[in-house]
Design an enzyme around this catalytic site. Sequence first.
Site, mmCIF file in Angstrom:
data_model
loop_
_atom_site.group_PDB
_atom_site.id
_atom_site.type_symbol
_atom_site.label_atom_id
_atom_site.label_comp_id
_atom_site.label_asym_id
_atom_site.label_seq_id
_atom_site.Cartn_x
_atom_site.Cartn_y
_atom_site.Cartn_z
ATOM 1 N N ASP A 60 0.859 -1.199 0.000
ATOM 2 C CA ASP A 60 0.000 0.000 0.000
ATOM 3 C C ASP A 60 0.888 1.239 0.000
ATOM 4 O O ASP A 60 1.828 1.333 0.809
ATOM 5 C CB ASP A 60 -0.867 0.050 1.269
ATOM 6 C CG ASP A 60 -1.871 -1.097 1.346
ATOM 7 O OD1 ASP A 60 -2.134 -1.721 0.288
ATOM 8 O OD2 ASP A 60 -2.355 -1.369 2.458
ATOM 9 N N ASP A 66 0.697 8.749 7.378
ATOM 10 C CA ASP A 66 0.952 7.365 7.827
ATOM 11 C C ASP A 66 2.313 7.289 8.511
ATOM 12 O O ASP A 66 2.470 6.749 9.609
ATOM 13 C CB ASP A 66 0.981 6.404 6.619
ATOM 14 C CG ASP A 66 -0.389 6.058 6.059
ATOM 15 O OD1 ASP A 66 -0.514 6.018 4.819
ATOM 16 O OD2 ASP A 66 -1.309 5.824 6.857
ATOM 17 N N GLU A 88 1.633 -1.494 11.162
ATOM 18 C CA GLU A 88 1.259 -1.681 9.762
ATOM 19 C C GLU A 88 2.296 -1.031 8.854
ATOM 20 O O GLU A 88 2.525 -1.462 7.738
ATOM 21 C CB GLU A 88 -0.122 -1.069 9.467
ATOM 22 C CG GLU A 88 -0.539 -1.261 8.013
ATOM 23 C CD GLU A 88 -1.877 -0.604 7.664
ATOM 24 O OE1 GLU A 88 -2.039 0.585 7.958
ATOM 25 O OE2 GLU A 88 -2.738 -1.296 7.105
ATOM 26 N N GLU A 89 2.933 0.027 9.363
ATOM 27 C CA GLU A 89 3.844 0.812 8.524
ATOM 28 C C GLU A 89 5.280 0.297 8.562
ATOM 29 O O GLU A 89 6.170 0.899 7.966
ATOM 30 C CB GLU A 89 3.787 2.289 8.935
ATOM 31 C CG GLU A 89 2.401 2.908 8.889
ATOM 32 C CD GLU A 89 1.683 2.698 7.551
ATOM 33 O OE1 GLU A 89 0.448 2.587 7.558
ATOM 34 O OE2 GLU A 89 2.378 2.616 6.508
ATOM 35 N N ASP A 107 -2.106 -0.040 13.980
ATOM 36 C CA ASP A 107 -2.227 0.653 12.705
ATOM 37 C C ASP A 107 -2.227 2.131 13.081
ATOM 38 O O ASP A 107 -3.249 2.655 13.534
ATOM 39 C CB ASP A 107 -3.530 0.261 11.990
ATOM 40 C CG ASP A 107 -3.704 1.030 10.684
ATOM 41 O OD1 ASP A 107 -4.740 0.837 10.024
ATOM 42 O OD2 ASP A 107 -2.800 1.835 10.329
ATOM 43 N N LEU A 109 -2.229 4.919 11.545
ATOM 44 C CA LEU A 109 -3.158 5.820 10.879
ATOM 45 C C LEU A 109 -4.071 4.995 9.980
ATOM 46 O O LEU A 109 -3.684 4.607 8.872
ATOM 47 C CB LEU A 109 -2.399 6.883 10.067
ATOM 48 C CG LEU A 109 -3.124 8.208 9.786
ATOM 49 C CD1 LEU A 109 -4.246 8.025 8.771
ATOM 50 C CD2 LEU A 109 -3.716 8.825 11.053
ATOM 51 N N ASP A 110 -5.279 4.714 10.479
ATOM 52 C CA ASP A 110 -6.246 3.924 9.708
ATOM 53 C C ASP A 110 -7.157 4.879 8.937
ATOM 54 O O ASP A 110 -7.651 5.863 9.487
ATOM 55 C CB ASP A 110 -7.081 3.085 10.672
ATOM 56 C CG ASP A 110 -8.251 2.426 9.961
ATOM 57 O OD1 ASP A 110 -8.012 1.518 9.152
ATOM 58 O OD2 ASP A 110 -9.397 2.852 10.186
ATOM 59 N N GLU A 270 -5.716 -4.617 13.270
ATOM 60 C CA GLU A 270 -7.019 -4.041 12.914
ATOM 61 C C GLU A 270 -8.151 -4.939 13.417
ATOM 62 O O GLU A 270 -8.935 -4.556 14.285
ATOM 63 C CB GLU A 270 -7.113 -3.844 11.387
ATOM 64 C CG GLU A 270 -6.174 -2.749 10.877
ATOM 65 C CD GLU A 270 -6.120 -2.627 9.356
ATOM 66 O OE1 GLU A 270 -6.151 -3.652 8.662
ATOM 67 O OE2 GLU A 270 -6.033 -1.487 8.862
HETATM 68 P P1 AFP Z 1 -6.536 2.936 4.134
HETATM 69 O O1 AFP Z 1 -5.882 3.176 5.461
HETATM 70 O O2 AFP Z 1 -5.590 2.469 3.075
HETATM 71 O O3 AFP Z 1 -7.419 4.066 3.703
HETATM 72 O O4 AFP Z 1 -7.501 1.673 4.340
HETATM 73 C C1 AFP Z 1 -8.531 1.841 5.267
HETATM 74 C C2 AFP Z 1 -9.083 0.453 5.507
HETATM 75 O O5 AFP Z 1 -8.053 -0.387 5.916
HETATM 76 C C3 AFP Z 1 -10.200 0.469 6.537
HETATM 77 O O6 AFP Z 1 -10.058 1.490 7.462
HETATM 78 C C4 AFP Z 1 -11.449 0.630 5.699
HETATM 79 O O7 AFP Z 1 -12.576 0.033 6.299
HETATM 80 C C5 AFP Z 1 -11.080 -0.067 4.397
HETATM 81 O O8 AFP Z 1 -9.660 -0.031 4.300
HETATM 82 C C6 AFP Z 1 -11.647 0.626 3.204
HETATM 83 O O9 AFP Z 1 -11.305 -0.174 2.100
HETATM 84 P P2 AFP Z 1 -11.807 0.258 0.643
HETATM 85 O O10 AFP Z 1 -11.071 1.523 0.327
HETATM 86 O O11 AFP Z 1 -11.440 -0.907 -0.237
HETATM 87 O O12 AFP Z 1 -13.296 0.460 0.725
#
Ligand code: AFP
Length: 327
Positions: A60, A66, A88-89, A107, A109-110, A270
């Site tokens: 990613d 992040d 995660e990073e 994680d 920064l989610d 997560e």
């Molecule tokens: P990011 O941190 O890459 O934005 O991903 C967020 C995540 O891990 C979680 O927080 C969300 O529920 C999910 O991904 C969203 O996934 P989509 O972008 O595929 O809908």
Amino acid sequence: MTINFSSGFAKNFQDTKQAEIRATVSALCVAAKRISHICARGPLENGLGDITGGANSDGDAQKALDVRSDEIVTAALETAPVAYYASEEQDDILTLDVNKPLAVASDPLDGSSNIDTNVSIGTIFSIYSACKDAKSSFFRVGSEQICGGFFVYGPQTTLVITAGDGTDTYVLDPDTGDFELAISNMKIISASTEYAINASNHKHWDASIRAYIEDCLAGVSGPLAAQYNMRWVGSLVADANRILSRGGVFMYPSDNRAGYQEGRLRLLYEANPVAFVIEQAGGVATDGTRRVLDMPLTALHQRVPLVFGSKTPVRTIEKYHLRSKNI
Ligand code: AFP
């Protein structure tokens, strides 16, 4: 102070362990306050959502926030009784001090894809007693967590947390700079007609999830005989917080895209902490059929399909899975 714990927080543990947990959560609150402040400044912080050119273990693309959030969490944990940190990073586990008693996975920064859109994002964390080495401190089942939860950086900055004796919400009081207990012993309603899923992936889902969603869409005249509503924030912490507060079910199932055979969310930092707070609030968390907290970790950034929330819809989805396998 940083956080005014409820009198009963972590009371299941001996005094020493309770003090270690409180010190680590306090350090995470210091980190969260810094991340919250950066998020609140948004575009004034110059390029929080910019791609750094780096990538995490899963490939990613890493956003500037992040990386900064991971640095902030790492620095905070260096002041806490923490031996090992899994992020995660970061590709591998970081050893902070082998003589300390705890291990933290995070994680930092989610919801990175939401950074530039002013949508709630957060920091997720899970705390274990450290074992003899870094790997054995994390390669275990999530039911061995001693504390877990997440911060949400939204209209409020909140901390949703459990130490195995119920789930509580604390709110960062902007006037004092301290996290204060706002809701204790939260309970998720058992039935709900609200679901969260990224519906654009419909063509990638397996038959059981497609059937369930189609039956929800069929509404009152359909097999589930109810009118459903849908929400999808794209930040796990925001969807989880909503489900805790008003019920519902979250689904990030496996799908047939390359790399998504085990869904998108990671078990260690997560799914496990979210499953911990959800179960402690009377909800359920599975991979579709199996309890998340019983699933052994076999790879640091292992993904897991994730279904969690109100008991009734999670169990209904389980039946759709079992029926599609003729079990
Ligand atoms: P990011 O941190 O890459 O934005 O991903 C967020 C995540 O891990 C979680 O927080 C969300 O529920 C999910 O991904 C969203 O996934 P989509 O972008 O595929 O809908």
